[in-house]
Design a protein around this motif. Structure first.
Motif, PDB file in Angstrom:
ATOM      1  N   TYR A 181      -7.722  11.170  -5.284  1.00  0.00           N
ATOM      2  CA  TYR A 181      -6.809  10.142  -5.775  1.00  0.00           C
ATOM      3  C   TYR A 181      -5.493  10.253  -5.012  1.00  0.00           C
ATOM      4  O   TYR A 181      -4.909  11.342  -4.898  1.00  0.00           O
ATOM      5  CB  TYR A 181      -6.554  10.318  -7.278  1.00  0.00           C
ATOM      6  CG  TYR A 181      -7.820  10.500  -8.097  1.00  0.00           C
ATOM      7  CD1 TYR A 181      -8.879   9.593  -7.995  1.00  0.00           C
ATOM      8  CD2 TYR A 181      -7.971  11.595  -8.948  1.00  0.00           C
ATOM      9  CE1 TYR A 181     -10.039   9.765  -8.724  1.00  0.00           C
ATOM     10  CE2 TYR A 181      -9.122  11.773  -9.689  1.00  0.00           C
ATOM     11  CZ  TYR A 181     -10.168  10.863  -9.574  1.00  0.00           C
ATOM     12  OH  TYR A 181     -11.319  11.037 -10.301  1.00  0.00           O
ATOM     13  N   TYR A 182      -5.042   9.130  -4.482  1.00  0.00           N
ATOM     14  CA  TYR A 182      -3.757   9.076  -3.782  1.00  0.00           C
ATOM     15  C   TYR A 182      -2.847   8.149  -4.574  1.00  0.00           C
ATOM     16  O   TYR A 182      -3.107   6.947  -4.677  1.00  0.00           O
ATOM     17  CB  TYR A 182      -3.957   8.576  -2.350  1.00  0.00           C
ATOM     18  CG  TYR A 182      -4.675   9.574  -1.477  1.00  0.00           C
ATOM     19  CD1 TYR A 182      -3.965  10.475  -0.679  1.00  0.00           C
ATOM     20  CD2 TYR A 182      -6.072   9.634  -1.464  1.00  0.00           C
ATOM     21  CE1 TYR A 182      -4.628  11.408   0.117  1.00  0.00           C
ATOM     22  CE2 TYR A 182      -6.734  10.566  -0.673  1.00  0.00           C
ATOM     23  CZ  TYR A 182      -6.012  11.454   0.111  1.00  0.00           C
ATOM     24  OH  TYR A 182      -6.669  12.373   0.894  1.00  0.00           O
ATOM     25  N   GLU A 219       1.222  13.064 -12.651  1.00  0.00           N
ATOM     26  CA  GLU A 219       0.697  13.613 -13.900  1.00  0.00           C
ATOM     27  C   GLU A 219      -0.057  12.558 -14.707  1.00  0.00           C
ATOM     28  O   GLU A 219      -1.103  12.837 -15.291  1.00  0.00           O
ATOM     29  CB  GLU A 219       1.830  14.219 -14.725  1.00  0.00           C
ATOM     30  CG  GLU A 219       2.436  15.469 -14.101  1.00  0.00           C
ATOM     31  CD  GLU A 219       1.394  16.527 -13.750  1.00  0.00           C
ATOM     32  OE1 GLU A 219       0.525  16.802 -14.610  1.00  0.00           O
ATOM     33  OE2 GLU A 219       1.444  17.067 -12.628  1.00  0.00           O
ATOM     34  N   LYS A 220       0.500  11.364 -14.733  1.00  0.00           N
ATOM     35  CA  LYS A 220      -0.151  10.267 -15.446  1.00  0.00           C
ATOM     36  C   LYS A 220      -1.532   9.983 -14.849  1.00  0.00           C
ATOM     37  O   LYS A 220      -2.512   9.779 -15.566  1.00  0.00           O
ATOM     38  CB  LYS A 220       0.723   9.015 -15.359  1.00  0.00           C
ATOM     39  CG  LYS A 220       0.223   7.828 -16.145  1.00  0.00           C
ATOM     40  CD  LYS A 220       1.012   6.561 -15.789  1.00  0.00           C
ATOM     41  CE  LYS A 220       2.490   6.717 -16.052  1.00  0.00           C
ATOM     42  NZ  LYS A 220       3.238   5.464 -15.790  1.00  0.00           N
ATOM     43  N   PHE A 279      -7.316   9.004 -14.703  1.00  0.00           N
ATOM     44  CA  PHE A 279      -8.543   8.872 -13.916  1.00  0.00           C
ATOM     45  C   PHE A 279      -9.648   9.777 -14.455  1.00  0.00           C
ATOM     46  O   PHE A 279     -10.830   9.433 -14.399  1.00  0.00           O
ATOM     47  CB  PHE A 279      -8.275   9.172 -12.446  1.00  0.00           C
ATOM     48  CG  PHE A 279      -7.445   8.118 -11.745  1.00  0.00           C
ATOM     49  CD1 PHE A 279      -7.531   6.790 -12.115  1.00  0.00           C
ATOM     50  CD2 PHE A 279      -6.585   8.465 -10.721  1.00  0.00           C
ATOM     51  CE1 PHE A 279      -6.771   5.815 -11.472  1.00  0.00           C
ATOM     52  CE2 PHE A 279      -5.823   7.498 -10.067  1.00  0.00           C
ATOM     53  CZ  PHE A 279      -5.922   6.177 -10.450  1.00  0.00           C
ATOM     54  N   ASP A 280      -9.266  10.933 -14.976  1.00  0.00           N
ATOM     55  CA  ASP A 280     -10.281  11.858 -15.478  1.00  0.00           C
ATOM     56  C   ASP A 280     -11.051  11.273 -16.657  1.00  0.00           C
ATOM     57  O   ASP A 280     -12.221  11.571 -16.861  1.00  0.00           O
ATOM     58  CB  ASP A 280      -9.623  13.172 -15.902  1.00  0.00           C
ATOM     59  CG  ASP A 280     -10.632  14.303 -15.984  1.00  0.00           C
ATOM     60  OD1 ASP A 280     -11.382  14.509 -15.010  1.00  0.00           O
ATOM     61  OD2 ASP A 280     -10.684  14.976 -17.025  1.00  0.00           O
ATOM     62  N   LYS A 283     -12.628   7.649  -3.296  1.00  0.00           N
ATOM     63  CA  LYS A 283     -11.182   7.685  -3.480  1.00  0.00           C
ATOM     64  C   LYS A 283     -10.707   6.501  -4.318  1.00  0.00           C
ATOM     65  O   LYS A 283     -11.254   5.395  -4.222  1.00  0.00           O
ATOM     66  CB  LYS A 283     -10.454   7.622  -2.130  1.00  0.00           C
ATOM     67  CG  LYS A 283     -10.689   8.791  -1.209  1.00  0.00           C
ATOM     68  CD  LYS A 283      -9.720   8.802  -0.034  1.00  0.00           C
ATOM     69  CE  LYS A 283      -9.925   7.678   0.931  1.00  0.00           C
ATOM     70  NZ  LYS A 283     -11.220   7.696   1.609  1.00  0.00           N
ATOM     71  N   LEU A 284      -9.670   6.749  -5.108  1.00  0.00           N
ATOM     72  CA  LEU A 284      -8.861   5.691  -5.696  1.00  0.00           C
ATOM     73  C   LEU A 284      -7.478   5.814  -5.078  1.00  0.00           C
ATOM     74  O   LEU A 284      -6.908   6.912  -5.035  1.00  0.00           O
ATOM     75  CB  LEU A 284      -8.773   5.839  -7.219  1.00  0.00           C
ATOM     76  CG  LEU A 284     -10.020   5.470  -8.032  1.00  0.00           C
ATOM     77  CD1 LEU A 284      -9.836   5.873  -9.487  1.00  0.00           C
ATOM     78  CD2 LEU A 284     -10.310   3.973  -7.939  1.00  0.00           C
ATOM     79  N   VAL A 285      -6.953   4.686  -4.600  1.00  0.00           N
ATOM     80  CA  VAL A 285      -5.662   4.691  -3.921  1.00  0.00           C
ATOM     81  C   VAL A 285      -4.737   3.703  -4.629  1.00  0.00           C
ATOM     82  O   VAL A 285      -5.072   2.511  -4.762  1.00  0.00           O
ATOM     83  CB  VAL A 285      -5.807   4.294  -2.439  1.00  0.00           C
ATOM     84  CG1 VAL A 285      -4.469   4.477  -1.711  1.00  0.00           C
ATOM     85  CG2 VAL A 285      -6.907   5.111  -1.753  1.00  0.00           C
ATOM     86  N   GLU A 286      -3.596   4.179  -5.089  1.00  0.00           N
ATOM     87  CA  GLU A 286      -2.664   3.302  -5.803  1.00  0.00           C
ATOM     88  C   GLU A 286      -2.064   2.277  -4.832  1.00  0.00           C
ATOM     89  O   GLU A 286      -1.548   2.636  -3.765  1.00  0.00           O
ATOM     90  CB  GLU A 286      -1.557   4.120  -6.458  1.00  0.00           C
ATOM     91  CG  GLU A 286      -0.691   3.292  -7.397  1.00  0.00           C
ATOM     92  CD  GLU A 286       0.234   4.129  -8.252  1.00  0.00           C
ATOM     93  OE1 GLU A 286       0.939   3.526  -9.094  1.00  0.00           O
ATOM     94  OE2 GLU A 286       0.267   5.368  -8.090  1.00  0.00           O
TER      95      GLU A 286
END
Length: 539
Positions: free
Chosen positions: A242-243, A250-251, A256-257, A282-285
């Motif tokens: 995760y990026y 922290e959020k 995501f978990d 991957k999840l990318v903000e």
């Protein structure tokens, strides 16, 4: 290029009368000799992004195999972007531009079967999206600390908006891609595939290198630039990365978990192993809502459940999960792995992926909540135009490809009337056409073969018309009469009815049929399974 399953259209009725098309449309959406004569094997992108100028500069090395001898090929790049040079075997090539198409001429004929490469050098200020991801382009924003935050989304508009490529879903690089992007020091670029390292270029920029092992849709290749923090996790052997913006670290860990691991368990049990294992997940903000960028899913749902905190089904069930995480990851199986060869058939991406939302709810909450959710989506079906669009001109059909497409699949599930067969069908479909390019007829033929049913009229009804089939019921004495109306010719589809709570399956056609029932039963006491079948009823 993935293996292309070339087939004819399902029926003549699939060809819809559309708005007038232009030469520009056919250059972007059509298949001509200059496109079909070669097969893309690999893209090697090497770019510099200047956030203050909102510009890019660099090159794409395009490696390709000659399928038919030629001295001319078409590569695509939006006309507002500048071509610096196109180089082949150290020679600068001549070219002609027509709208967004670049026709490249070689000094000699390229022989069939040979492997060739060109370095396409270019620069410019790519189109900026007004409302990504619904219109294509770059997004240049800043985070709360004033750092640049950049993304791109080009589905439908075309990847050639920002890099030169064969901008057609019929061809994907067999051998993946490398994506090297230099950005100002202090920022990070995240692209598809595996991170290969970064290099300080000693000019105020750092280059971030990424490697994709799998075939990849043109519109899936992406860049994401920000002051990112990297969170690494894993689940049953699959890397999860995760990026996210530094302020959201922290959020993001907690959010995501909650969804990602249960989602992976659910989807892999229903659709098969995650298709891009070698490239990781991957999840990318991003500074826009989301997009299914392969192995680098764009995430902009602000760590909320539902769709930005809203339940799109209106039933409450849509708040069980983060819509963007689930929907966009569903595309890894449907859209990124199984790809439609023309965007006119994008329901193959969106209908199946929208259905994955319902599948996830069923995994975590059960059948009843899942059915509540998918039926809540029916209020968003507009029936404005057919789901299947116009072929060869880069034109999608109705946005009903999402909800109506999913409701059609839910209907087919209940036509089959055997959940063990249904889940086996979805799993085998996902595995059979994994990393392939297909069309509607391929889907129909497979569903017919595997179910032993003729679903041709069902597909035709829901995909090529704006009509919802209506079951007409009437009762006189001991006779219950029924037939399908508001439908295509010879429409036939079984449906379940309930007479005083007792379930009965009937097989209506467009011809009036009769069923003997108790004389005392009133027409109002006969219920139709409208939650399991996307239909209307007229009594």
């Amino acid at each position: 290029m993935k293996k292309i399953l070339l087939t004819t259209l399902l029926v003549v009725g699939f060809q819809q009368i559309e708005a007038q098309t232009t030469r520009k449309d056919t250059l972007q959406g059509g298949l001509r000799e200059e496109r079909t004569c070669y097969d893309v094997l690999r893209y090697n992108l090497d770019l510099t992004i200047n956030p203050s100028e909102k510009s890019i500069k660099g090159f794409n090395e395009i490696v390709f195999k000659i399928d038919d001898a030629t001295s001319k090929i078409q590569v695509d790049l939006f006309e507002n972007m500048q071509i610096e040079s196109i180089v082949w075997n150290t020679k600068k090539l001549n070219y002609k531009r027509e709208f967004d198409a670049v026709f490249i001429e070689f000094p000699e004929e390229l022989k069939k079967g040979t492997i060739q490469s060109i370095q396409f050098n270019y620069s410019g200020k790519p189109k900026i999206a007004k409302n990504a991801p619904w219109d294509g382009g770059f997004v240049f924003k800043k985070d709360t600390k004033g750092n640049p935050w950049i993304g791109v989304a080009v589905q439908g508009t075309g990847a050639s908006l920002w890099y030169p490529c064969k901008d057609s879903q019929t061809d994907e690089p067999d051998n993946g891609a490398s994506i090297k992007v230099a950005v100002p020091n202090g920022l990070m670029n995240v692209s598809n595939g595996r991170f290969m390292g970064s290099t300080d270029l000693k000019d105020g920029y750092t280059r971030w290198d990424w490697e994709v092992k799998n075939p990849i849709n043109n519109y899936d290749i992406t860049v994401n630039v920000a002051d990112y923090v990297h969170i690494h996790d894993h689940h049953q052997g699959l890397d999860l990365d995760y990026y996210v913006l530094r302020e959201n670290e922290e959020k993001a860990k907690k959010h995501f978990d909650n969804d990602v691991k249960p989602m992976m368990d659910c989807f892999q049990s229903k659709f098969g192993k995650y298709p891009f294992w070698e490239d990781g997940y991957k999840l990318v903000e991003t500074p826009y809502l989301g997009m299914e960028h392969q192995s680098a899913v764009a995430y902009g749902n602000k760590y909320k459940k539902g769709y930005m905190g809203y339940d799109i089904s209106g039933t409450g069930a849509g708040l069980f999960f983060d819509y963007i995480t689930i929907h966009e990851t569903g595309h890894e199986w449907f859209g990124n792995s199984i790809t439609s060869k023309d965007i006119a058939d994008m329901w193959i991406h969106e209908g199946f992926t929208t259905y994955t939302e319902t599948v996830f709810i069923e995994c975590i909450k059960g059948y009843e909540e899942a059915q509540k959710y998918i039926n809540g989506q029916s209020k968003s079906v507009s029936n404005d135009k057919p789901i299947i669009g116009q072929f060869g001109v880069n034109r999608e059909g109705s946005g009903d490809m999402y909800y109506k497409g999913a409701l059609m699949l839910n209907t087919i599930r209940h036509i089959i009337n055997d959940d063990s067969k249904w889940w086996k069908l979805l799993y085998s479909y996902s595995e059979t056409f994994k990393k392939q390019i297909i069309d509607t007829k391929t889907v129909l033929d497979y569903f017919n073969k595997e179910t032993g049913l003729d679903l041709s009229k069902v597909f035709e009804q829901y995909l090529t018309t704006t009509q919802i089939p209506k079951l007409k019921l009437s009762k006189e004495g001991k006779k219950l009469s029924y037939q399908w109306i508001n439908c295509v010719n010879n429409f036939n589809m079984p449906v379940d009815i309930f007479i005083k709570g007792t379930e009965t399956r009937i097989y209506p056609t467009t011809t009036l049929q009769e069923l003997k029932v108790d004389k005392k039963i009133k027409i109002e006491e006969i219920e139709v399974a409208t939650k399991q079948f996307f239909i209307k009823v007229e009594k």
